[in-house]
Design an enzyme around this catalytic site. Structure first.
Site, PDB file in Angstrom:
ATOM      1  CB  CYS A 115      -0.924  -0.003   1.210  1.00 43.71           C
ATOM      2  SG  CYS A 115      -1.927  -1.482   1.311  1.00 43.71           S
ATOM      3  CG  HIS A 255      -3.061   3.142   3.122  1.00 34.63           C
ATOM      4  ND1 HIS A 255      -3.681   2.944   1.910  1.00 34.63           N
ATOM      5  CD2 HIS A 255      -2.999   1.913   3.714  1.00 34.63           C
ATOM      6  CE1 HIS A 255      -3.989   1.657   1.787  1.00 34.63           C
ATOM      7  NE2 HIS A 255      -3.584   1.013   2.867  1.00 34.63           N
ATOM      8  CG  ASN A 285      -6.625  -0.977   2.103  1.00 33.92           C
ATOM      9  OD1 ASN A 285      -6.035  -0.456   1.150  1.00 33.92           O
ATOM     10  ND2 ASN A 285      -5.992  -1.551   3.094  1.00 33.92           N
TER      11      ASN A 285
HETATM   12  O1  UT7 Z   1      -3.401  -1.632   3.779  1.00 31.48           O
HETATM   13  C1  UT7 Z   1      -3.044  -2.857   4.344  1.00 31.48           C
HETATM   14  C2  UT7 Z   1      -3.049  -2.767   5.742  1.00 31.48           C
HETATM   15  N1  UT7 Z   1      -4.128  -3.474   6.379  1.00 31.48           N
HETATM   16  C3  UT7 Z   1      -4.697  -2.875   7.417  1.00 31.48           C
HETATM   17  O2  UT7 Z   1      -4.493  -1.733   7.686  1.00 31.48           O
HETATM   18  C4  UT7 Z   1      -5.585  -3.689   8.306  1.00 31.48           C
HETATM   19  C5  UT7 Z   1      -5.329  -3.323   9.736  1.00 31.48           C
HETATM   20  N2  UT7 Z   1      -6.172  -4.078  10.623  1.00 31.48           N
HETATM   21  C6  UT7 Z   1      -7.489  -3.808  10.769  1.00 31.48           C
HETATM   22  O3  UT7 Z   1      -8.022  -2.928  10.134  1.00 31.48           O
HETATM   23  C7  UT7 Z   1      -8.243  -4.593  11.811  1.00 31.48           C
HETATM   24  O4  UT7 Z   1      -7.354  -5.390  12.532  1.00 31.48           O
HETATM   25  C8  UT7 Z   1      -9.372  -5.479  11.206  1.00 31.48           C
HETATM   26  C9  UT7 Z   1     -10.500  -4.604  10.696  1.00 31.48           C
HETATM   27  C10 UT7 Z   1      -8.822  -6.351  10.096  1.00 31.48           C
HETATM   28  C11 UT7 Z   1      -9.942  -6.381  12.284  1.00 31.48           C
HETATM   29  O5  UT7 Z   1     -10.422  -5.590  13.372  1.00 31.48           O
HETATM   30  P1  UT7 Z   1     -10.010  -5.927  14.866  1.00 31.48           P
HETATM   31  O6  UT7 Z   1     -10.715  -4.982  15.721  1.00 31.48           O
HETATM   32  O7  UT7 Z   1      -8.516  -5.960  14.923  1.00 31.48           O
HETATM   33  O8  UT7 Z   1     -10.632  -7.354  15.059  1.00 31.48           O
HETATM   34  P2  UT7 Z   1      -9.910  -8.726  15.430  1.00 31.48           P
HETATM   35  O9  UT7 Z   1      -9.120  -9.237  14.263  1.00 31.48           O
HETATM   36  O10 UT7 Z   1      -9.194  -8.558  16.735  1.00 31.48           O
HETATM   37  O11 UT7 Z   1     -11.150  -9.665  15.628  1.00 31.48           O
HETATM   38  C12 UT7 Z   1     -12.075  -9.471  16.678  1.00 31.48           C
HETATM   39  C13 UT7 Z   1     -13.212 -10.467  16.529  1.00 31.48           C
HETATM   40  C14 UT7 Z   1     -12.728 -11.886  16.314  1.00 31.48           C
HETATM   41  O12 UT7 Z   1     -13.615 -12.747  16.972  1.00 31.48           O
HETATM   42  P3  UT7 Z   1     -13.214 -13.355  18.412  1.00 31.48           P
HETATM   43  O13 UT7 Z   1     -11.949 -14.133  18.178  1.00 31.48           O
HETATM   44  O14 UT7 Z   1     -13.020 -12.169  19.307  1.00 31.48           O
HETATM   45  O15 UT7 Z   1     -14.391 -14.201  18.739  1.00 31.48           O
HETATM   46  C15 UT7 Z   1     -12.885 -12.093  14.828  1.00 31.48           C
HETATM   47  O16 UT7 Z   1     -13.097 -13.441  14.492  1.00 31.48           O
HETATM   48  O17 UT7 Z   1     -13.995 -10.124  15.376  1.00 31.48           O
HETATM   49  C16 UT7 Z   1     -14.120 -11.267  14.531  1.00 31.48           C
HETATM   50  N3  UT7 Z   1     -14.217 -10.818  13.157  1.00 31.48           N
HETATM   51  C17 UT7 Z   1     -15.381 -10.479  12.584  1.00 31.48           C
HETATM   52  N4  UT7 Z   1     -16.637 -10.468  13.034  1.00 31.48           N
HETATM   53  C18 UT7 Z   1     -17.601 -10.064  12.207  1.00 31.48           C
HETATM   54  C19 UT7 Z   1     -13.213 -10.627  12.269  1.00 31.48           C
HETATM   55  N5  UT7 Z   1     -13.711 -10.177  11.095  1.00 31.48           N
HETATM   56  C20 UT7 Z   1     -15.058 -10.091  11.278  1.00 31.48           C
HETATM   57  C21 UT7 Z   1     -16.101  -9.684  10.429  1.00 31.48           C
HETATM   58  N6  UT7 Z   1     -17.349  -9.669  10.937  1.00 31.48           N
HETATM   59  N7  UT7 Z   1     -15.902  -9.261   9.168  1.00 31.48           N
END
Ligand code: UT7
Length: 333
Positions: A115, A255, A285
């Site tokens: 990115c 970004h 993104n």
């Molecule tokens: O340009 C490239 C760079 N990429 C990025 O900048 C991405 C950076 N990261 C993020 O934006 C965030 O980490 C995400 C949006 C990808 C995820 O958000 P988060 O607040 O970090 O969530 P998490 O990965 O800690 O997941 C929390 C919970 C999990 O469930 P449990 O284990 O707590 O039961 C996930 O399984 O949310 C769950 N989860 C979802 N639930 C509903 C993950 N994706 C989803 C979803 N819908 N789409």
């Protein structure tokens, strides 16, 4: 006019028509509009048709940038395409764009910096022009991430979209254009964001296809932490290198990955919301395309005025990061 600055003389972008809403995604994977909006700020994203390639949308953005700058394709000396979704492993997408636009005297190559690719490309263009090697360089950030997303993986498929943005870098008035850049990388974090197969490590095979290894894998939480850390650091370095302070920044284009990352950066850099451009709610993104698309939109909406100090900050796969400070050298549209 004393032409010893290097600035953007033409800019254009392209976003595909097809919209995928959060509601649409909630019918494909176990997710909801509320979760996606709350955790990311994304409401919808655009994706290309099946038969549309990255070079197709890069070409449209490039033609728009040429038109905006009143520049002929044969004046372009070099084309750099920043992408992680090149049409194929080779030839480069830049060479396909070179043919499509008729840039008969241009050299062309792609760069892979995730990115951060567009910001890397800006710095390359700046360096070539400052060194007197080239006069006009076309830098494009273009992605069709919809082609490499695993549409069954809710942790990634909700994030990405397709798009392309292009800028032509050229000599400009002294004191305007690119003032400073900070680029960096940390390969130790490379495993956090990958497309594992299709290269020399894991050539395409029935096994790689059946294991879905030709799609994006990401440790979102770790990338999030990295992003928050690096934006503050890199922005401060670039602003200082430009001989400015953060209060001098008139417009900030981060970004477009996650609204929470942007909000954290605004807080750490003490930038009020009227100075910050956000369009990830509409496009998600778009990786290397996110900054040039946002810059083009902000310019066309007359949000950036000649003389404004604009700060661009990117981060992504590699891991990589990059910031550019510009004094905007174009008149309002
Ligand atoms: O340009 C490239 C760079 N990429 C990025 O900048 C991405 C950076 N990261 C993020 O934006 C965030 O980490 C995400 C949006 C990808 C995820 O958000 P988060 O607040 O970090 O969530 P998490 O990965 O800690 O997941 C929390 C919970 C999990 O469930 P449990 O284990 O707590 O039961 C996930 O399984 O949310 C769950 N989860 C979802 N639930 C509903 C993950 N994706 C989803 C979803 N819908 N789409």
């Amino acid at each position: 006019m004393n032409n010893i600055g290097v600035g953007i003389s033409g800019i254009g972008s392209f976003i595909p028509e097809k919209v995928i809403t959060n509601e649409d995604l909630s019918k494909m994977v176990d997710t909801s509009n509320e979760w996606i909006v709350e955790r990311t700020g994304i409401r919808e994203r655009r994706i290309v048709q099946k038969d549309t390639t990255t070079s197709d949308i890069a070409t449209i953005a490039a033609k728009r940038a040429l038109e905006d700058g009143g520049i002929l394709p044969e004046e372009i000396d070099l084309i750099i395409v920043a992408t992680v979704t090149s049409d194929m492993a080779f030839p480069s997408t830049a060479c396909i764009v070179q043919k499509n636009i008729g840039a008969v005297k241009a050299a062309a190559f792609d760069i892979s910096a995730g990115c951060s690719g567009f910001v890397y490309g800006l710095n390359l263009a700046y360096s070539f022009i400052s060194a007197g090697i080239y006069r006009k360089v076309l830098v494009i950030g273009a992605e069709t991430l919809s082609k490499i997303v695993n549409w069954q993986d809710r942790s990634t498929c909700i994030l990405f979209g397709d798009g392309a943005g292009a800028c032509i870098l050229d000599a400009c008035e002294d004191g305007y254009g690119i003032l400073a850049t900070d680029l960096g990388s940390d390969g130790n974090g490379g495993h956090l964001l990958t497309l594992p197969a299709g290269g020399s490590k894991l050539p395409a095979s029935l096994e790689t296809v059946s294991q879905n290894l030709h799609t994006i894998k990401m440790d979102g939480r770790e990338v999030f932490k990295f992003a928050v850390r690096v934006i503050e650091k890199s922005a401060n370095i670039a602003v200082e290198k430009a001989g400015l302070i953060l209060e001098d920044v008139d417009f900030f284009i981060p970004h477009q990955a996650n609204l929470r990352i942007i909000q954290s950066a605004m807080k750490k850099l003490n930038l009020q919301s009227h100075k910050v451009y956000v369009n990830l709610d509409k496009y998600g993104n778009t990786s290397a395309a996110s900054i040039p698309v946002a810059l083009d939109e902000a310019y066309r909406r007359n949000l950036i005025k000649k003389g404004d100090v604009v700060l661009l900050v990117a981060f992504g796969a590699g891991l990589t990061w990059g910031s550019t400070v510009l004094r905007w050298n174009k008149q309002e549209v």
